[in-house]
Scaffold this motif. Structure first.
Motif, PDB file in Angstrom:
ATOM      1  N   SER A  91       0.899  -1.057  -0.014  1.00  0.00           N
ATOM      2  CA  SER A  91       0.068   0.047  -0.022  1.00  0.00           C
ATOM      3  C   SER A  91       0.987   1.369   0.205  1.00  0.00           C
ATOM      4  CB  SER A  91      -0.736  -0.143   1.150  1.00  0.00           C
ATOM      5  OG  SER A  91      -0.143   0.161   2.350  1.00  0.00           O
ATOM      6  N   GLN A  92       2.100   1.235   0.475  1.00  0.00           N
ATOM      7  CA  GLN A  92       2.922   2.357   0.525  1.00  0.00           C
ATOM      8  C   GLN A  92       3.719   2.733  -0.862  1.00  0.00           C
ATOM      9  OE1 GLN A  92       4.745   0.617   3.228  1.00  0.00           O
ATOM     10  NE2 GLN A  92       3.617   1.382   5.035  1.00  0.00           N
ATOM     11  N   LEU A  93       3.586   1.912  -1.771  1.00  0.00           N
ATOM     12  CA  LEU A  93       4.022   1.959  -3.166  1.00  0.00           C
ATOM     13  C   LEU A  93       3.259   2.998  -3.891  1.00  0.00           C
ATOM     14  CD1 LEU A  93       5.807   1.164  -5.610  1.00  0.00           C
ATOM     15  CD2 LEU A  93       4.120  -0.377  -6.265  1.00  0.00           C
ATOM     16  N   SER A  94       4.126   4.056  -4.438  1.00  0.00           N
ATOM     17  CA  SER A  94       3.623   4.957  -5.319  1.00  0.00           C
ATOM     18  C   SER A  94       3.930   4.535  -6.773  1.00  0.00           C
ATOM     19  CB  SER A  94       4.121   6.480  -4.900  1.00  0.00           C
ATOM     20  OG  SER A  94       3.749   7.370  -6.003  1.00  0.00           O
ATOM     21  N   VAL A  95       3.287   4.214  -7.490  1.00  0.00           N
ATOM     22  CA  VAL A  95       3.392   3.741  -8.921  1.00  0.00           C
ATOM     23  C   VAL A  95       3.530   5.037  -9.916  1.00  0.00           C
ATOM     24  CG1 VAL A  95       2.390   1.828  -8.899  1.00  0.00           C
ATOM     25  CG2 VAL A  95       1.064   3.406  -9.738  1.00  0.00           C
ATOM     26  N   GLU A  96       3.365   6.302  -9.324  1.00  0.00           N
ATOM     27  CA  GLU A  96       3.617   7.477  -9.967  1.00  0.00           C
ATOM     28  C   GLU A  96       5.058   8.193  -9.824  1.00  0.00           C
ATOM     29  OE1 GLU A  96       1.602   9.243 -12.054  1.00  0.00           O
ATOM     30  OE2 GLU A  96       0.269   7.927 -11.921  1.00  0.00           O
ATOM     31  N   ALA A  97       5.933   7.275  -9.235  1.00  0.00           N
ATOM     32  CA  ALA A  97       7.435   7.477  -9.232  1.00  0.00           C
ATOM     33  C   ALA A  97       7.903   7.565 -10.554  1.00  0.00           C
ATOM     34  CB  ALA A  97       8.035   6.504  -8.451  1.00  0.00           C
ATOM     35  N   ILE A  98       7.556   7.194 -11.513  1.00  0.00           N
ATOM     36  CA  ILE A  98       7.975   7.451 -12.825  1.00  0.00           C
ATOM     37  C   ILE A  98       7.629   8.911 -13.192  1.00  0.00           C
ATOM     38  CG2 ILE A  98       5.868   6.609 -14.265  1.00  0.00           C
ATOM     39  CD1 ILE A  98       7.662   5.279 -16.251  1.00  0.00           C
ATOM     40  N   THR A  99       6.581   9.283 -12.817  1.00  0.00           N
ATOM     41  CA  THR A  99       6.018  10.838 -12.943  1.00  0.00           C
ATOM     42  C   THR A  99       6.897  11.761 -12.269  1.00  0.00           C
ATOM     43  OG1 THR A  99       3.744  10.228 -13.297  1.00  0.00           O
ATOM     44  CG2 THR A  99       4.297  12.467 -12.814  1.00  0.00           C
ATOM     45  N   ALA A 100       7.503  11.259 -11.025  1.00  0.00           N
ATOM     46  CA  ALA A 100       8.534  12.178 -10.311  1.00  0.00           C
ATOM     47  C   ALA A 100       9.710  12.113 -10.950  1.00  0.00           C
ATOM     48  CB  ALA A 100       8.592  11.417  -8.740  1.00  0.00           C
ATOM     49  N   GLY A 101      10.201  10.796 -11.581  1.00  0.00           N
ATOM     50  CA  GLY A 101      11.388  10.988 -12.385  1.00  0.00           C
ATOM     51  C   GLY A 101      11.321  11.816 -13.496  1.00  0.00           C
ATOM     52  N   ILE A 102      10.327  11.897 -14.284  1.00  0.00           N
ATOM     53  CA  ILE A 102      10.299  12.838 -15.353  1.00  0.00           C
ATOM     54  C   ILE A 102      10.226  14.430 -14.963  1.00  0.00           C
ATOM     55  CG2 ILE A 102       8.411  13.693 -17.204  1.00  0.00           C
ATOM     56  CD1 ILE A 102       7.213  10.798 -17.249  1.00  0.00           C
ATOM     57  N   VAL A 103       9.946  14.791 -13.973  1.00  0.00           N
ATOM     58  CA  VAL A 103       9.831  15.901 -13.592  1.00  0.00           C
ATOM     59  C   VAL A 103      11.172  16.340 -12.889  1.00  0.00           C
ATOM     60  CG1 VAL A 103       9.045  17.549 -11.462  1.00  0.00           C
ATOM     61  CG2 VAL A 103       7.439  16.095 -12.758  1.00  0.00           C
ATOM     62  N   GLU A 104      11.829  15.390 -12.086  1.00  0.00           N
ATOM     63  CA  GLU A 104      13.358  15.560 -11.822  1.00  0.00           C
ATOM     64  C   GLU A 104      14.218  15.777 -13.113  1.00  0.00           C
ATOM     65  OE1 GLU A 104      16.593  13.246  -8.885  1.00  0.00           O
ATOM     66  OE2 GLU A 104      14.449  12.910  -8.823  1.00  0.00           O
ATOM     67  N   ALA A 105      14.142  15.107 -13.925  1.00  0.00           N
ATOM     68  CA  ALA A 105      14.834  15.159 -15.290  1.00  0.00           C
ATOM     69  C   ALA A 105      14.725  16.481 -15.953  1.00  0.00           C
ATOM     70  CB  ALA A 105      14.579  13.844 -16.130  1.00  0.00           C
ATOM     71  N   ALA A 106      13.325  16.974 -15.923  1.00  0.00           N
ATOM     72  CA  ALA A 106      13.067  18.234 -16.702  1.00  0.00           C
ATOM     73  C   ALA A 106      13.810  19.276 -15.807  1.00  0.00           C
ATOM     74  CB  ALA A 106      11.695  18.385 -16.705  1.00  0.00           C
ATOM     75  N   LEU A 107      13.828  19.334 -14.421  1.00  0.00           N
ATOM     76  CA  LEU A 107      14.314  20.345 -13.790  1.00  0.00           C
ATOM     77  C   LEU A 107      15.892  20.321 -13.808  1.00  0.00           C
ATOM     78  CD1 LEU A 107      11.906  20.175 -10.609  1.00  0.00           C
ATOM     79  CD2 LEU A 107      11.902  22.133 -12.254  1.00  0.00           C
TER      80      LEU A 107
END
Length: 196
Positions: free
Chosen positions: A138-154
């Motif tokens: 339940s603690q898994l956030s599958v949106e971690a991929i989205t966080a990676g996209i934002v981190e790369a952009a920044l």
């Protein structure tokens, strides 16, 4: 070895703009990706880290493509590079998000507790809405991929940060996700210098 076809950057801008992937195809592909990665890691933190790294690679390519298209649609003889934090975050919140997910994110907020933290929230996230997570994860956030996209952009725009995704469900939006951006101290120092 010859490539299968022209690179996406070599295609005419207007021909590839309207090609979209069906949401069900994307959901299936991502579910299989999560399943594949899950079998090769030992815990939730490592799974999220791998998904974030995948997103980082996607984000690097997405930033290049989005910047290229924006430059072509505006005055390409005098490109402008933004050096202030808020316009860059607004660009990620609207333009990058729109290119990646078809619409702008729902909100961009600054943390009330820490000056170096910002949050981009989306009520109906692209990946979470189509993946069911077992109760033991339940603690898994599958949106971690989205966080990676934002981190790369920044990072690519010169605003290094540590970006994580967190599920923040509400009664109205059970899949609501917040992408937490913790900026590097150098960014905050530069912002303070530019502000004075």
């Amino acid at each position: 070895m010859e490539s299968a076809g022209p690179d996406i950057f070599d295609r005419p801008r207007d021909r590839s703009r309207n090609h979209e992937v069906a949401a069900s195809s994307l959901a299936f592909l991502y579910a299989e990706t999560v399943s594949y990665v899950q079998g090769r890691v030992s815990g939730i933190a490592e799974l999220e880290k791998r998904l974030s790294l995948m997103g980082y690679r996607i984000g690097q390519k997405l930033l290049a493509m989005t910047s290229h298209r924006l430059e072509l649609s505006t005055n390409s003889k005098n490109p402008k590079r933004e050096v202030r934090l808020l316009p860059v975050l607004l660009w990620v919140h609207t333009h990058l998000w729109k290119h990646a997910f078809g619409k702008a994110a729902d909100s961009l907020e600054r943390s009330t507790e820490r000056a170096d933290e910002y949050m981009i929230s989306t009520n109906i996230p692209t990946f979470s809405k189509s993946i069911s997570i077992p109760k033991d994860m339940s603690q898994l956030s599958v949106e971690a991929i989205t966080a990676g996209i934002v981190e790369a952009a920044l990072d690519g725009l010169g605003f290094p940060a540590r970006v994580t995704a967190h599920s923040v469900p509400t009664p109205q939006y059970p899949f609501r996700t917040t992408v937490l951006i913790k900026l590097d101290p150098a960014v905050m120092k530069r912002e303070a210098t530019l502000g004075s």
